[in-house]
Design a protein around this motif. Structure first.
Motif, PDB file in Angstrom:
ATOM      1  N   LYS A  25      37.603  30.322  29.008  1.00 46.39           N
ATOM      2  CA  LYS A  25      36.450  31.085  28.512  1.00 46.39           C
ATOM      3  C   LYS A  25      36.795  31.940  27.295  1.00 46.39           C
ATOM      4  O   LYS A  25      35.960  32.174  26.446  1.00 46.39           O
ATOM      5  N   GLU A  26      38.054  32.418  27.200  1.00 49.01           N
ATOM      6  CA  GLU A  26      38.443  33.255  26.061  1.00 49.01           C
ATOM      7  C   GLU A  26      38.311  32.511  24.734  1.00 49.01           C
ATOM      8  O   GLU A  26      38.190  33.121  23.693  1.00 49.01           O
ATOM      9  N   LYS A  27      38.392  31.180  24.799  1.00 51.83           N
ATOM     10  CA  LYS A  27      38.374  30.391  23.565  1.00 51.83           C
ATOM     11  C   LYS A  27      36.957  30.146  23.043  1.00 51.83           C
ATOM     12  O   LYS A  27      36.785  29.627  21.960  1.00 51.83           O
ATOM     13  N   GLN A  28      35.957  30.504  23.838  1.00 48.61           N
ATOM     14  CA  GLN A  28      34.580  30.313  23.372  1.00 48.61           C
ATOM     15  C   GLN A  28      34.332  31.139  22.124  1.00 48.61           C
ATOM     16  O   GLN A  28      34.655  32.319  22.082  1.00 48.61           O
ATOM     17  N   LYS A  29      33.715  30.500  21.130  1.00 46.62           N
ATOM     18  CA  LYS A  29      33.346  31.248  19.923  1.00 46.62           C
ATOM     19  C   LYS A  29      31.896  31.706  20.078  1.00 46.62           C
ATOM     20  O   LYS A  29      30.987  30.884  20.059  1.00 46.62           O
ATOM     21  N   ILE A  30      31.721  33.007  20.253  1.00 47.84           N
ATOM     22  CA  ILE A  30      30.385  33.572  20.436  1.00 47.84           C
ATOM     23  C   ILE A  30      30.048  34.394  19.194  1.00 47.84           C
ATOM     24  O   ILE A  30      30.807  35.292  18.820  1.00 47.84           O
ATOM     25  N   VAL A  31      28.941  34.071  18.564  1.00 46.84           N
ATOM     26  CA  VAL A  31      28.520  34.800  17.368  1.00 46.84           C
ATOM     27  C   VAL A  31      27.188  35.502  17.632  1.00 46.84           C
ATOM     28  O   VAL A  31      26.244  34.895  18.145  1.00 46.84           O
ATOM     29  N   ILE A  32      27.149  36.780  17.299  1.00 48.80           N
ATOM     30  CA  ILE A  32      25.897  37.543  17.322  1.00 48.80           C
ATOM     31  C   ILE A  32      25.403  37.599  15.881  1.00 48.80           C
ATOM     32  O   ILE A  32      26.133  38.049  14.994  1.00 48.80           O
TER      33      ILE A  32
END
Length: 197
Positions: free
Chosen positions: A2-9
């Motif tokens: 899960k840490e590798k997920q790229k989440i952009v706001i």
């Protein structure tokens, strides 16, 4: 994993983005603020927040070209509050043309109810994995003067003088009228579900 997920706001100057960033951090993820089209396209998950007035928020999106980027995204996208409203066809707020992702038109609450609606309200008619582990009738936190009437993209409903759509879904796009980052354990569960999609 899960840490590798790229989440952009999406950072376009119209959002309580820090509180969303902190809420995601509490779930063990890192989210990045960005208005860069390439970075947004390459994210695993995109969050499209919004607080403020629809017309000026749309003008900010147009000035950065993000109005053409957002509807073409292929990964899961979550619009929050004004973000969800801007994903609709139009809004009565400032007679604004929206992004046209959800086939709905945003209306102003009538004078029979106190506007804005501020505080906790119940959600019912929950559909899709966005609401896994959330019970019918749970409470979420809302602050808004405009609403999405019931429509075919509805996946959740609330009543405030009128029954209206509190969450929408079409393809890879989701929208919530409430603030999951301010909605205690229920909001946390919904954010967690979104990050699992």
């Amino acid at each position: 994993m899960k840490e590798k997920q790229k989440i952009v706001i999406i950072d376009y100057g119209a959002g309580n983005i820090q509180s969303i960033k902190f809420a995601i951090k509490r779930l063990g993820f890192e989210a990045k603020l960005s208005n860069d089209a390439a970075e947004i396209r390459n994210a695993d998950k995109v969050i499209f927040p919004g607080v403020g007035e629809a017309g000026s928020a749309m003008a900010m999106l147009r000035s950065t070209g993000l109005d053409t980027v957002i509807p073409t995204l292929k990964q899961p996208v979550l619009g929050i509050c004004l973000g969800m409203q801007l994903m609709c066809n139009s809004s009565e707020e400032g007679n604004t043309t929206g992004l046209g992702i959800f086939d709905a038109d945003v209306k102003r609450f009538n004078k029979q109810v106190k506007v804005p609606q501020i505080g906790w309200n119940q959600i019912t008619n929950l559909e899709t994995h966005l609401f896994d582990g959330v019970n019918e009738g749970e409470y979420v936190y809302l602050v808004h003067s405009y609403y999405v009437p019931e429509c075919k993209d509805e996946i959740c409903r609330t009543e405030y003088g009128v029954k209206y759509s509190t969450a929408l879904h079409r393809d890879n796009f989701y929208g919530v009228q409430f603030h999951p980052e301010k909605s205690s354990k229920t909001g946390e569960q919904i954010l967690k579900n979104f990050l699992k999609l």
